[in-house]
Scaffold this active site. Structure first.
Site, short mmCIF file in Angstrom:
data_model
loop_
_atom_site.label_atom_id
_atom_site.label_comp_id
_atom_site.label_asym_id
_atom_site.label_seq_id
_atom_site.Cartn_x
_atom_site.Cartn_y
_atom_site.Cartn_z
N ASP A 117 -27.91 -54.32 -42.70
CA ASP A 117 -28.02 -55.36 -41.69
C ASP A 117 -27.04 -55.03 -40.56
O ASP A 117 -25.85 -54.80 -40.81
CB ASP A 117 -27.69 -56.71 -42.31
CG ASP A 117 -27.65 -57.82 -41.29
OD1 ASP A 117 -26.58 -58.05 -40.69
OD2 ASP A 117 -28.70 -58.46 -41.07
N GLY A 118 -27.52 -55.00 -39.32
CA GLY A 118 -26.68 -54.57 -38.20
C GLY A 118 -25.46 -55.44 -38.00
O GLY A 118 -24.37 -54.94 -37.72
N ASP A 135 -30.93 -52.86 -30.19
CA ASP A 135 -32.34 -53.17 -29.93
C ASP A 135 -33.00 -53.52 -31.26
O ASP A 135 -33.74 -52.72 -31.81
CB ASP A 135 -33.04 -51.98 -29.26
CG ASP A 135 -34.49 -52.29 -28.88
OD1 ASP A 135 -34.81 -53.47 -28.70
OD2 ASP A 135 -35.29 -51.34 -28.79
#
Length: 254
Positions: A117-118, A135
């Site tokens: 998970d970013g 993005d």
């Protein structure tokens, strides 16, 4: 960590291959005859940091949150050989599709991909990056934890003195104004939202270290050099910045 459960589809039309997440909405694209180029206008604009920083070499380390079709990753890999690349992608199937259908390179020496998970990755990371490109959206065009004040603050903490954050804010999204304000607050006002592309994507840049101050003529000169050397044409971006009044006193400042 649970991975997203959505369809991943690939389509082709007029020599362009597209990535979709179970809908007609395009998540990435590649012109089959030119797989290293940036096909979508907003991805080209996300690389405008190359007009703002001229330190050599720059960027030495780039972090990309959201892999998609791998367009930004491939551009950096091909045209910025001095850059080490780290990618964070939440869905392992996206990496497989990018390798099989979109010619994502396999080079562990330069390119590292984390399935994570970013937002969680940024909260835990201790690395420093010269360029952070964000993005990441779900099939319903929601950014989730990638559009929060803590996430933007973590991005700021991870930037080097010459670092830049580039983020796709989806300019026609209902929450766009609030997203832009969260970003500005996290960076003490040092953020600039570029005029929206025809696609509706609005790209924002933010900095916290050394100031950015580039005049219009220099922006055009740098854009012409970039186009000549890599094929990336950011001259339309410079023109749109000028027409929108984003260059106070004829300079882009951050």
């Amino acid at each position: 960590m649970s991975h997203p459960r959505h369809d991943i589809d690939v389509s082709e039309e007029a020599g362009v291959r597209y990535l979709h997440f179970g809908s007609d909405w395009v998540q990435g694209a590649m012109r089959i005859a030119r797989p290293w180029n940036l096909e979508l206008a907003y991805t080209r604009e996300m690389m405008a940091g190359l007009l703002l920083r001229q330190e050599t070499p720059w960027p030495r380390h780039a972090l990309l949150i959201g892999l998609g079709a791998g367009s930004l990753t491939k551009y950096i890999y091909r045209h910025l050989p001095q850059t080490r690349i780290t990618v964070v992608e939440i869905n392992p199937e996206v990496e497989l599709v990018a390798r099989f259908h979109f010619k994502l390179p396999q080079d562990p020496a330069r390119l590292t991909i984390h399935i994570d998970d970013g937002a969680a990755f940024m909260a835990a990371s201790q690395e420093q990056y010269d360029l952070i490109l964000v993005d990441g959206f779900d099939p319903d065009a929601r950014a989730g934890g990638l559009d929060t004040a803590p996430f933007y603050q973590h991005c700021r903490e991870r930037l080097t003195a010459d670092g830049l954050l580039s983020i796709n804010l989806l300019g026609r999204n209902r929450g766009f104004a609030a997203s832009a304000e969260r970003l500005r607050q996290a960076f003490d006002g040092r953020a600039l939202v570029f005029p929206s592309c025809d696609s509706g994507n609005a790209i924002a840049f933010a900095a916290s270290g050394n100031p950015v101050a580039v005049g219009l003529d220099e922006l055009r000169t740098r854009a012409e050099t970039l186009k000549r050397e890599t094929g990336l044409n950011l001259l339309p971006t410079v023109t749109r910045l000028q027409m929108a009044g984003s260059l106070a006193g004829g300079r882009l400042s951050l």
